[in-house]
Design an enzyme around this catalytic site. Structure first.
Site, mmCIF file in Angstrom:
data_model
loop_
_atom_site.group_PDB
_atom_site.id
_atom_site.type_symbol
_atom_site.label_atom_id
_atom_site.label_comp_id
_atom_site.label_asym_id
_atom_site.label_seq_id
_atom_site.Cartn_x
_atom_site.Cartn_y
_atom_site.Cartn_z
ATOM 1 N N LYS A 146 -7.027 -1.759 9.493
ATOM 2 C CA LYS A 146 -8.323 -2.073 10.107
ATOM 3 C C LYS A 146 -8.162 -2.775 11.455
ATOM 4 C CE LYS A 146 -8.308 -5.704 6.767
ATOM 5 N NZ LYS A 146 -7.329 -5.003 5.935
ATOM 6 N N VAL A 151 0.834 -1.205 0.000
ATOM 7 C CA VAL A 151 0.000 0.000 0.000
ATOM 8 C C VAL A 151 0.873 1.261 0.000
ATOM 9 C CG1 VAL A 151 -1.840 1.245 1.178
ATOM 10 C CG2 VAL A 151 -1.841 -1.254 1.189
ATOM 11 N N LYS A 181 -13.577 -5.437 9.538
ATOM 12 C CA LYS A 181 -14.150 -4.368 8.720
ATOM 13 C C LYS A 181 -15.594 -4.094 9.135
ATOM 14 C CE LYS A 181 -11.329 -5.660 4.692
ATOM 15 N NZ LYS A 181 -11.340 -6.566 3.509
ATOM 16 N N GLY A 213 -10.740 -1.122 0.141
ATOM 17 C CA GLY A 213 -9.747 -0.578 -0.793
ATOM 18 C C GLY A 213 -10.134 0.801 -1.281
ATOM 19 N N ILE A 241 -12.865 1.766 -2.735
ATOM 20 C CA ILE A 241 -14.304 2.062 -2.742
ATOM 21 C C ILE A 241 -14.608 3.054 -1.627
ATOM 22 C CG2 ILE A 241 -16.617 1.073 -2.574
ATOM 23 C CD1 ILE A 241 -15.286 -1.679 -3.162
ATOM 24 N N GLU A 280 -3.189 -15.266 0.969
ATOM 25 C CA GLU A 280 -1.887 -15.394 1.621
ATOM 26 C C GLU A 280 -1.522 -16.876 1.742
ATOM 27 O OE1 GLU A 280 -0.398 -12.586 3.096
ATOM 28 O OE2 GLU A 280 -2.052 -11.242 2.599
#
Lengths: 433, 433
Positions: B104, B13, B204, B133, B135, B189
């Site tokens: 988060k 990120v 979230k 992300g 949005i 992952e």
């Protein structure tokens, strides 16, 4: 502390706005930190019946009393149309009031004048409700995607047209039948031309294009076709090829310039925009960083549009409570950075095409048509030829690969002059947003 | 004037954020009115290879140097995890820096501490990138829907799970096969448990529930089931009934209390959420004014998440340029108005159910099962019984009308003890968001 507002107009959107502020007063206070107070509502005739119950003491016929009231910080213009809306907005600004409006027409026609006056007066003008009802498309373009270069924006932005096309598609009825249904259900006006001829969508697209690209756009720059001439047979043929017919508004950056248009368009049936049915609107935005984002919801109606008006009021109230105005430029770009980018003429765009030829069923017809297309650099992707009446007219439906609009127009002109062609060729553009 | 920022962490990120600011520098300036300057980037090992080219002079291993630098106004925390992220955020706040984070976990676990420290220090904390992300779900809840009572929020908010379920659905492969594909494609992952067991979605959802309802939520309050036990056969049976299987996160106001849960769920295949495929995320919000709104896009990835981080940076820069901090409360409600609403225990919720019974193919089995369901007030909506192996186990698939979770659990306990039942009954909830 209280934020006092004055509202001009108590029609559909005005009633929705008042209803939301009344009913969710305590909720809004918990979020904003102070109450919103509706101090005055200017109406033409206080005796008319309303969609919301309002104490008589709030109503006035004197619009100017809102501008004169020093407690009123925000004036909300909800009468629509060009005049006197433009004058009221400018007077409010002159009186130092912030302005919220849902009026796409006045912004598309007089935006420049209004935003410059607001900047000079140090007040904000907000207009989330002008496009897409309660869908937060304006804020998303101005704030949430502020780090993105917008590659394209494709929208289903007129609920009336989408309602009509959905019913035509799902029930195989004609445009006229679907329009009648839309009028019965309250999705179309008695005079529906603003919607079905694409002008409403063009107004909205002009605003969105400015927000996305920082360019001023006049309505004349936008190529527009409405949905009046769409026939159920074309919708049905398109479906056989895996496409859905939608009225798309689109702006897009290309290597050869900016494209801005409103057109009935075929899109792949698996595309997420294809699932936007009935009166729903949707905005499909491609950003260089964010990728593809879709916003979807009701693009009109008392409460959805009221929801956007109230969010603008709260936004401005927050500016009043914590600082100055001009926090986010009204057109996304700083006014001094607005330019006037040239818009590519329609003849120069390229896309895939759908053709329906009406021809006499005689040997050699297809080869003649294909020949003319070939001479104009239009290459055929697939063909359906169905049914036949001996000697009578039959449809030949064809999809092309990417071709240039100018070439397509030239080819169709030649084809439509052939003596085996019995009616003008139907043409629809195909896009993959 | 320039807004200087410091970034902690240059992983996925972080690199996306830096890339966007470098590449769209002039565009951002045209919108914001002044440039964003990346002044320092704190990393653990400056010699590591990076996804973005960064001048060596920007890199530092001393995180504290960001807090000490008076020019840096905004600190961007992008290392993830609980510690040292929490400490860095608190130190930045203490030093008077505004904070942007995509973390988060730290917000779900230490949000209260962080937001109170920020309020006391008069700085902003923004976290659009923590959920969904690129949005704009956080801004939409906090600002665009600020006039709405939120009736429900239903989301596909974990891209890994949606990718796995989409491939299972479309290719009829097992969970294990789909997970392997997800890992190969970079959507899961090496240790995928945070995603597939639903904890990421729960983190979230805790944040979203707070934003929607102004209530503090701990992870323990959220009922969570992951997708490990989903079998292709259930996905296929559900499709026969017209349903699609999704991992849904949901919060909803009901007359008997707030419901908050993460569950594999069947939704009608015509619902717009059913068309959300692969790694895409979507949030379906029902507001009392706005009606139904959907936001859709990529919920993860270097550039989409970077897009959200940059929008937060620009937002805070705008506050710095025009006024104070605290313009929008970080959790949508004023901190003093946050409450702790009770969350309805899972046993008390009601919904429709999908059951797959594994039974021996003997006379009277269905009547026995139906009898137990009836005794528990569970009424059957439809049944499929397919194939048969003489004397061997066969599936009976059943959809119910609305029933209570406690009754369902009791009934299944009794049914699973029948000697004709050969394996524990499979259970999925059905919702119509």
């Amino acid at each position: 502390m209280t934020i006092a507002i004055g509202i001009i107009g108590l029609g559909t959107v005005g009633s929705g706005t008042v209803k939301i502020i009344f009913e969710n007063q305590s909720l809004i206070k918990k979020r904003l930190g102070c109450p919103l107070l509706i101090k005055k509502i200017a109406v033409r005739d206080p005796s008319l019946p309303r969609l919301v119950q309002v104490p008589d003491t709030l109503l006035t016929t004197e619009v100017e009393s809102l501008f004169r009231d020093p407690e009123i910080k925000i004036v909300v213009e909800l009468i629509g149309g060009l005049e006197p809306a433009r004058t009221f907005i400018l007077e409010a600004i002159k009186a130092g009031k912030h302005v919220v409006t849902a009026n796409k027409a006045v912004l598309a026609e007089h935006g420049q004048e209004i935003f410059k006056a607001a900047r000079d007066a140090g007040v904000d003008v907000a207009f989330e409700a002008a496009v897409g009802g309660g869908i937060p498309i304006i804020k998303t373009l101005k704030e949430s995607l502020a780090g993105n270069r917008i590659l394209s924006l494709t929208g289903i932005i007129n609920g009336t047209c989408n309602y009509i096309l959905t019913r035509m598609t799902e029930e195989n009825i004609t445009f006229e039948e679907a329009l009648l249904q839309a009028q019965k259900e309250g999705y179309a006006e008695a005079d529906p031309s603003l919607d079905i001829d694409g002008l409403d969508a063009a107004h909205k697209l002009a605003i969105l294009t400015t927000l996305a690209y920082g360019t001023e756009v006049s309505l004349n720059d936008i190529y527009v076709e409405g949905i009046r001439d769409i026939e159920p047979t074309d919708i049905a043929f398109a479906r056989e090829f895996g496409f859905v017919t939608k009225l798309l508004a689109m702006c897009r950056e290309t290597e050869t310039g900016l494209e801005v248009r409103v057109l009935p368009t075929l899109i792949p049936e698996k595309h997420v925009l294809a699932s936007v049915r009935m009166a729903y609107n949707a905005f499909y935005i491609r950003g260089d960083a964010v990728g593809d984002v879709l916003l979807y919801g009701l693009g009109a109606g008392q409460l959805p549009t009221g929801s956007a008006v109230v969010s603008d009021i709260i936004d401005i109230a927050r500016n009043i409570l914590t600082g100055g105005s001009g926090r986010v430029p009204p057109l996304s770009y700083q006014l001094s950075n607005l330019v006037r980018l040239p818009i590519k003429p329609m003849e120069e765009i390229t896309c895939r095409y759908y053709f329906r030829f009406s021809v006499l069923d005689r040997p050699g017809v297809l080869s003649k048509i294909a020949g003319i297309l070939g001479e104009n650099n239009i290459s055929i992707a697939s063909v359906i030829q169905k049914g036949r009446e001996e000697g009578g007219p039959v449809p030949i439906v064809m999809l092309t690969h990417e071709a240039k609009e100018a070439s397509v127009r030239q080819a169709l002109k030649e084809i439509d002059q052939l003596d085996v062609v019995t009616a003008p060729t139907k043409l629809l553009r195909i896009e993959k947003p």
